[in-house]
Design a protein around this motif. Structure first.
Motif, PDB file in Angstrom:
ATOM      1  N   ILE A  62      20.928  47.879  39.850  1.00  0.00           N
ATOM      2  CA  ILE A  62      19.746  47.019  39.787  1.00  0.00           C
ATOM      3  C   ILE A  62      19.121  47.108  38.399  1.00  0.00           C
ATOM      4  CG2 ILE A  62      17.492  46.531  40.793  1.00  0.00           C
ATOM      5  CD1 ILE A  62      19.852  46.003  42.699  1.00  0.00           C
ATOM      6  N   ALA A  63      19.046  48.319  37.855  1.00  0.00           N
ATOM      7  CA  ALA A  63      18.486  48.513  36.516  1.00  0.00           C
ATOM      8  C   ALA A  63      19.283  47.743  35.474  1.00  0.00           C
ATOM      9  CB  ALA A  63      18.458  49.995  36.170  1.00  0.00           C
ATOM     10  N   ALA A  64      20.600  47.697  35.635  1.00  0.00           N
ATOM     11  CA  ALA A  64      21.458  47.044  34.644  1.00  0.00           C
ATOM     12  C   ALA A  64      21.178  45.553  34.522  1.00  0.00           C
ATOM     13  CB  ALA A  64      22.928  47.264  35.001  1.00  0.00           C
ATOM     14  N   MET A  65      20.648  44.955  35.561  1.00  0.00           N
ATOM     15  CA  MET A  65      20.356  43.511  35.521  1.00  0.00           C
ATOM     16  C   MET A  65      18.876  43.242  35.265  1.00  0.00           C
ATOM     17  SD  MET A  65      22.991  41.950  38.353  1.00  0.00           S
ATOM     18  CE  MET A  65      23.069  40.350  37.556  1.00  0.00           C
ATOM     19  N   GLY A  66      18.128  44.310  34.954  1.00  0.00           N
ATOM     20  CA  GLY A  66      16.715  44.141  34.660  1.00  0.00           C
ATOM     21  C   GLY A  66      15.851  43.989  35.887  1.00  0.00           C
ATOM     22  N   GLY A  67      16.348  44.441  37.041  1.00  0.00           N
ATOM     23  CA  GLY A  67      15.635  44.255  38.294  1.00  0.00           C
ATOM     24  C   GLY A  67      14.760  45.424  38.678  1.00  0.00           C
ATOM     25  N   VAL A  68      14.060  45.243  39.780  1.00  0.00           N
ATOM     26  CA  VAL A  68      13.184  46.262  40.361  1.00  0.00           C
ATOM     27  C   VAL A  68      13.713  46.599  41.751  1.00  0.00           C
ATOM     28  CG1 VAL A  68      10.840  46.794  41.125  1.00  0.00           C
ATOM     29  CG2 VAL A  68      11.190  45.374  39.095  1.00  0.00           C
ATOM     30  N   LEU A  76      19.826  39.822  33.924  1.00  0.00           N
ATOM     31  CA  LEU A  76      20.851  39.899  32.889  1.00  0.00           C
ATOM     32  C   LEU A  76      22.223  40.065  33.518  1.00  0.00           C
ATOM     33  CD1 LEU A  76      18.937  42.292  30.489  1.00  0.00           C
ATOM     34  CD2 LEU A  76      19.320  39.847  30.141  1.00  0.00           C
ATOM     35  N   LYS A  77      23.192  39.267  33.067  1.00  0.00           N
ATOM     36  CA  LYS A  77      24.562  39.343  33.561  1.00  0.00           C
ATOM     37  C   LYS A  77      25.475  39.891  32.463  1.00  0.00           C
ATOM     38  CE  LYS A  77      24.874  34.966  34.529  1.00  0.00           C
ATOM     39  NZ  LYS A  77      25.446  33.693  35.029  1.00  0.00           N
ATOM     40  N   ARG A  78      26.644  40.339  32.862  1.00  0.00           N
ATOM     41  CA  ARG A  78      27.637  40.781  31.881  1.00  0.00           C
ATOM     42  C   ARG A  78      28.153  39.611  31.053  1.00  0.00           C
ATOM     43  NH1 ARG A  78      31.507  44.889  35.442  1.00  0.00           N
ATOM     44  NH2 ARG A  78      29.814  46.171  36.291  1.00  0.00           N
ATOM     45  N   SER A  79      28.097  38.428  31.622  1.00  0.00           N
ATOM     46  CA  SER A  79      28.715  37.265  30.987  1.00  0.00           C
ATOM     47  C   SER A  79      27.794  36.534  30.020  1.00  0.00           C
ATOM     48  CB  SER A  79      29.175  36.276  32.066  1.00  0.00           C
ATOM     49  OG  SER A  79      28.069  35.864  32.858  1.00  0.00           O
ATOM     50  N   GLY A  80      26.610  37.092  29.729  1.00  0.00           N
ATOM     51  CA  GLY A  80      25.638  36.361  28.923  1.00  0.00           C
ATOM     52  C   GLY A  80      25.699  36.611  27.428  1.00  0.00           C
ATOM     53  N   PHE A  92      14.368  44.758  28.718  1.00  0.00           N
ATOM     54  CA  PHE A  92      15.412  43.871  28.212  1.00  0.00           C
ATOM     55  C   PHE A  92      15.329  42.490  28.877  1.00  0.00           C
ATOM     56  CE2 PHE A  92      18.098  47.909  27.561  1.00  0.00           C
ATOM     57  CZ  PHE A  92      17.562  48.098  26.298  1.00  0.00           C
ATOM     58  N   ALA A  93      15.155  42.484  30.206  1.00  0.00           N
ATOM     59  CA  ALA A  93      15.129  41.204  30.925  1.00  0.00           C
ATOM     60  C   ALA A  93      13.920  40.361  30.548  1.00  0.00           C
ATOM     61  CB  ALA A  93      15.139  41.451  32.431  1.00  0.00           C
ATOM     62  N   ALA A 106      22.713  40.012  27.635  1.00  0.00           N
ATOM     63  CA  ALA A 106      23.630  40.603  28.604  1.00  0.00           C
ATOM     64  C   ALA A 106      23.337  42.090  28.719  1.00  0.00           C
ATOM     65  CB  ALA A 106      25.092  40.394  28.180  1.00  0.00           C
ATOM     66  N   ALA A 107      23.763  42.695  29.825  1.00  0.00           N
ATOM     67  CA  ALA A 107      23.579  44.139  30.009  1.00  0.00           C
ATOM     68  C   ALA A 107      24.571  44.644  31.037  1.00  0.00           C
ATOM     69  CB  ALA A 107      22.146  44.460  30.439  1.00  0.00           C
ATOM     70  N   ILE A 108      24.758  45.970  31.035  1.00  0.00           N
ATOM     71  CA  ILE A 108      25.651  46.643  31.986  1.00  0.00           C
ATOM     72  C   ILE A 108      25.242  48.110  32.040  1.00  0.00           C
ATOM     73  CG2 ILE A 108      27.394  47.248  30.246  1.00  0.00           C
ATOM     74  CD1 ILE A 108      29.550  46.633  32.347  1.00  0.00           C
ATOM     75  N   ASP A 109      25.464  48.772  33.172  1.00  0.00           N
ATOM     76  CA  ASP A 109      25.234  50.216  33.192  1.00  0.00           C
ATOM     77  C   ASP A 109      26.533  50.923  32.809  1.00  0.00           C
ATOM     78  OD1 ASP A 109      26.699  49.938  35.577  1.00  0.00           O
ATOM     79  OD2 ASP A 109      25.615  51.562  36.540  1.00  0.00           O
ATOM     80  N   LEU A 110      26.392  52.130  32.261  1.00  0.00           N
ATOM     81  CA  LEU A 110      27.558  52.834  31.701  1.00  0.00           C
ATOM     82  C   LEU A 110      28.200  53.755  32.732  1.00  0.00           C
ATOM     83  CD1 LEU A 110      26.515  53.696  28.034  1.00  0.00           C
ATOM     84  CD2 LEU A 110      27.642  51.676  28.963  1.00  0.00           C
ATOM     85  N   SER A 111      28.573  53.224  33.857  1.00  0.00           N
ATOM     86  CA  SER A 111      29.220  54.044  34.878  1.00  0.00           C
ATOM     87  C   SER A 111      30.645  54.409  34.498  1.00  0.00           C
ATOM     88  CB  SER A 111      29.211  53.308  36.221  1.00  0.00           C
ATOM     89  OG  SER A 111      29.838  52.046  36.102  1.00  0.00           O
ATOM     90  N   ASP A 112      31.289  53.609  33.646  1.00  0.00           N
ATOM     91  CA  ASP A 112      32.677  53.864  33.268  1.00  0.00           C
ATOM     92  C   ASP A 112      32.821  54.334  31.818  1.00  0.00           C
ATOM     93  OD1 ASP A 112      33.680  53.081  35.780  1.00  0.00           O
ATOM     94  OD2 ASP A 112      33.584  50.979  35.205  1.00  0.00           O
ATOM     95  N   GLY A 113      31.709  54.555  31.123  1.00  0.00           N
ATOM     96  CA  GLY A 113      31.781  54.985  29.727  1.00  0.00           C
ATOM     97  C   GLY A 113      31.545  53.829  28.779  1.00  0.00           C
ATOM     98  N   LEU A 114      31.075  54.148  27.574  1.00  0.00           N
ATOM     99  CA  LEU A 114      30.659  53.127  26.619  1.00  0.00           C
ATOM    100  C   LEU A 114      31.780  52.155  26.268  1.00  0.00           C
ATOM    101  CD1 LEU A 114      28.631  51.909  24.656  1.00  0.00           C
ATOM    102  CD2 LEU A 114      29.282  53.665  22.993  1.00  0.00           C
TER     103      LEU A 114
END
Length: 252
Positions: free
Chosen positions: A75-81, A146-150, A199-200, A207-215
């Motif tokens: 949720i944080a990765a997309m700028g949400g609450v 925020l989406k990954r595709s933006g 960010f949002a 665009a944004a993403i969380d780093l669950s898989d590494g930078l």
């Protein structure tokens, strides 16, 4: 769980949970949520003992926190609450009731800490390891997320915090090295909710993403979804003094 039974155990771990304005919360077949004034963001995240956590390295409460924080991070990765959470937990009969209750308490603690009301879920037996699947519903204030595709050509790639700190914490646990800052990053991660909301709220962030898989891998996910290339150089990243101190203590 045998002493109380499934429903008695559920009553034990949900008895005092705040319901966050839900029309119907824990204790019924479904939660009933009020309609929102912004788009809903919905995500789920699984956590498996032996894969995502080890109870010989952390407490059950820490493991529950980490499972919930991982779901909230989406949720944080997309700028949400984060608003609401559902948690399904499966455990083998050998898992002590108090351990399982502590795992559930860790989930509830993280949910409350980050503003999500735990409004339902399920508890059942598993022939394998302790397992959880956590769903989080969040809202997008102002309707923007925020989406990954933006991403757009020419955008700068930025990261918050210290990449690699959680991985270094895992190494510290594996090697028996006392590195509390790093092991806390591994066992009790903090979703970047405030940063995501900032960010949002700014049109220049695309665009944004969380780093669950590494930078490197997650930057590649943004590049792939946005149909762009991304340039990364090691000398552009600041060196984390905590990781440097840890590396100096490892056997050569």
């Amino acid at each position: 769980m045998d002493r109380l039974g499934e429903f008695g155990f559920i009553r034990r771990v949900t008895r005092d949970l705040p319901q966050g304005g839900a029309l119907v919360g824990t204790g019924d077949d479904c939660a009933v949520l009020p309609p929102g004034d912004a788009p809903w963001l919905v995500s789920c995240d699984a956590s498996v003992e032996g894969v995502h956590f080890r109870l010989d390295w952390c407490t059950p409460r820490d493991a529950g926190w980490k499972a919930a924080a991982g779901a909230i991070s989406d949720i944080a990765a997309m700028g949400g609450v984060p608003r609401y959470m559902l948690a399904a937990v499966a455990a083998p009969p050998s898992r002590l009731e108090d351990e399982l209750a502590a795992f559930c308490a860790g989930i509830a603690e993280a949910a409350e800490r980050f503003g999500a009301a735990l409004v339902g879920g399920d508890v059942t037996r598993s022939p394998g390891p302790l397992f959880s699947d956590i769903s989080v519903l969040g809202s997008a204030p102002g309707g923007r997320y925020l989406k990954r595709s933006g991403a757009r050509a020419g955008d700068a790639l930025a990261v918050t915090g210290w990449p690699g700190r959680a991985a270094a914490g895992l190494d510290a646990l594996a090697n028996g090295v006392d590195a509390p800052v790093l092991t806390t990053a591994q066992m009790r991660p903090e979703p970047r909710l405030a940063q995501g909301r900032w960010f949002a709220a700014h049109a220049g962030v695309h665009a944004a993403i969380d780093l669950s898989d590494g930078l490197a891998q997650d930057a590649g996910h943004i590049a792939e979804r946005s149909e762009l290339a991304v340039a990364l150089r090691g000398d552009w990243l600041p060196r984390d003094p905590e990781i440097e101190r840890f590396e100096a203590r490892l056997p050569k």
